[in-house]
Design an enzyme around this catalytic site. Structure first.
Site, PDB file in Angstrom:
ATOM      1  N   GLU A 138      39.650  60.726  29.549  1.00 17.03           N
ATOM      2  CA  GLU A 138      40.514  60.826  30.725  1.00 17.03           C
ATOM      3  C   GLU A 138      41.953  61.160  30.337  1.00 17.03           C
ATOM      4  O   GLU A 138      42.619  61.944  31.010  1.00 17.03           O
ATOM      5  CB  GLU A 138      40.467  59.526  31.538  1.00 17.03           C
ATOM      6  CG  GLU A 138      39.195  59.348  32.359  1.00 17.03           C
ATOM      7  CD  GLU A 138      39.109  60.318  33.551  1.00 17.03           C
ATOM      8  OE1 GLU A 138      40.141  60.923  33.908  1.00 17.03           O
ATOM      9  OE2 GLU A 138      38.008  60.481  34.105  1.00 17.03           O
ATOM     10  N   GLY A 143      43.736  58.014  34.259  1.00 20.10           N
ATOM     11  CA  GLY A 143      42.465  57.288  34.164  1.00 20.10           C
ATOM     12  C   GLY A 143      41.424  57.888  35.060  1.00 20.10           C
ATOM     13  O   GLY A 143      41.682  58.888  35.738  1.00 20.10           O
ATOM     14  N   GLU A 203      50.713  66.587  38.023  1.00 21.97           N
ATOM     15  CA  GLU A 203      51.932  66.581  37.238  1.00 21.97           C
ATOM     16  C   GLU A 203      51.818  65.416  36.256  1.00 21.97           C
ATOM     17  O   GLU A 203      51.177  64.414  36.577  1.00 21.97           O
ATOM     18  CB  GLU A 203      53.096  66.306  38.202  1.00 21.97           C
ATOM     19  CG  GLU A 203      54.425  66.882  37.854  1.00 21.97           C
ATOM     20  CD  GLU A 203      55.452  66.554  38.964  1.00 21.97           C
ATOM     21  OE1 GLU A 203      56.609  66.291  38.622  1.00 21.97           O
ATOM     22  OE2 GLU A 203      55.063  66.528  40.150  1.00 21.97           O
ATOM     23  N   GLU A 214      43.644  64.550  31.691  1.00 21.05           N
ATOM     24  CA  GLU A 214      44.730  64.495  32.673  1.00 21.05           C
ATOM     25  C   GLU A 214      46.107  64.766  32.092  1.00 21.05           C
ATOM     26  O   GLU A 214      47.029  65.111  32.830  1.00 21.05           O
ATOM     27  CB  GLU A 214      44.739  63.132  33.385  1.00 21.05           C
ATOM     28  CG  GLU A 214      43.508  62.952  34.264  1.00 21.05           C
ATOM     29  CD  GLU A 214      43.641  61.777  35.216  1.00 21.05           C
ATOM     30  OE1 GLU A 214      42.846  61.695  36.150  1.00 21.05           O
ATOM     31  OE2 GLU A 214      44.540  60.922  35.014  1.00 21.05           O
TER      32      GLU A 214
END
Lengths: 229, 229
Positions: free
Chosen positions: A62, A46, A115, A66
């Site tokens: 997001e 997020g 990660e 990510e």
């Protein structure tokens, strides 16, 4: 750019609870934070909502940035706005939940995430912020919704066996289901199309494959039909 | 006070869809705006979230300030964040829905509201902002939730007849219900306590009064009991 406001206002973020299903159980996608606060801790993917960006778009952006995921089923869950949930400043977060077919997607950490990895929903590490409160709300929503909306199919491959479908419901509802009853209910929806194919490469007797008839569901739904399993 | 931020951020508001039930039908509480934008137009009660205020508290504060209502059932509904929904600037609004016993409360406009009044849900004027989109979302939520959570009792007086209860469900679900079936289901929940009292001051034969056993419900709910009507 610096902007001045008359009153201080809360910052606004989005967070995503992404569910996937593998052979064993229901999984949730977490990222390891690259930045403070909570650097090195696992968290839901997020980030901050841009001033010119719709909320759903912020959640999709997001998630893609990510974790590399895109084109997934995504729905708003709940907005978390308790004081003190972020040590930096007042932050209100609009949480989403997403459903992913695990086979289709390979996750890949980037930007603020060091990660990205899948965890069994009942075996997650202690999460950053108030994310340990968001996850159970998402699980409850999924549990409630899977029975009266055909969203579970978002977690399955396009062709699946009735055993796979039952395992999905058992994983989400967290209890064993009677096989005969379940099959009767599932076939009774009239929304499963029996294919002229069976499983490949299995040690046991190959089971029949089915697909979910989304077009029929959408047609019936317009006429007030209720899905129930 | 002026505050500077590194990035421009959306403003955050709360809006409340307040439902009440009278002799005739399901009502929604609207306020007439005293200020621009949409000055003079009807709208849902609401306003800006303070930086040191939880979301639920902001909703309760705005409701009290603009309509005089307090101590009502209130739950978060959905967060509306489309671009352009407020002509002034980017505003994201966390919407709530509230349920009110009409007899207990007299509404009274104040602060930014010129007037506050109840409207039948199917006969509202054109509303300010995107409030015409928020209202049907609240109605759908109420419709879905009233069947599996005993929230409908929030709209009834503490003592009610089975006819009143049926009228409540008919008003929310927008369809007539079979009297015999409905009574069987309602009494079948085991949560209605038959009182040693009947209606007062009615022209027809006075009907038996009941109350909802909230304590029993809360006890059963902990053990996984599902309310269903």
């Amino acid at each position: 750019m610096f902007v001045s406001y008359e009153h201080p206002r809360p910052a606004l973020t989005v967070d995503c609870v992404v569910f996937g299903l593998d052979e064993e159980d229901l999984k949730v996608l977490l990222i390891r934070r690259e930045l403070d606060p909570f650097r090195g801790r696992w968290a839901l993917p997020g980030g901050f909502v841009r001033v010119d960006e719709a909320l759903d778009d912020a959640a999709r952006r997001e998630l893609a940035e990510e974790t590399g995921l895109s084109g997934v089923f995504l729905e708003q869950l709940y907005t978390f706005g308790a004081l003190g949930r972020d040590p930096r400043e007042r932050v209100v977060s609009v949480a989403y939940y997403a459903l992913v077919k695990l086979g289709d997607h390979r996750v890949k950490a980037a930007t603020d995430a060091r990660e990205a990895a899948w965890f069994a929903v009942d075996d997650t590490p202690a999460l950053a912020f108030d994310h340990d409160e968001i996850l159970p709300v998402a699980l409850e929503r999924l549990k409630g919704k899977v029975r009266y909306r055909p969203i579970g199919f978002e977690l399955l491959p396009p062709k699946f066996t009735l055993s796979q479908l039952q395992r999905l419901y058992e994983a989400i509802l967290e209890r064993p289901l009677d096989k005969r009853n379940f099959r009767k209910k599932a076939l009774g929806t009239g929304l499963l199309v029996e294919l002229d194919e069976v499983e490949q490469d299995v040690a046991h007797r190959a089971a029949r494959l089915y697909r979910f008839d989304r077009r029929k569901y959408e047609r019936l739904e317009k006429d007030g039909f209720s899905f129930e399993i």
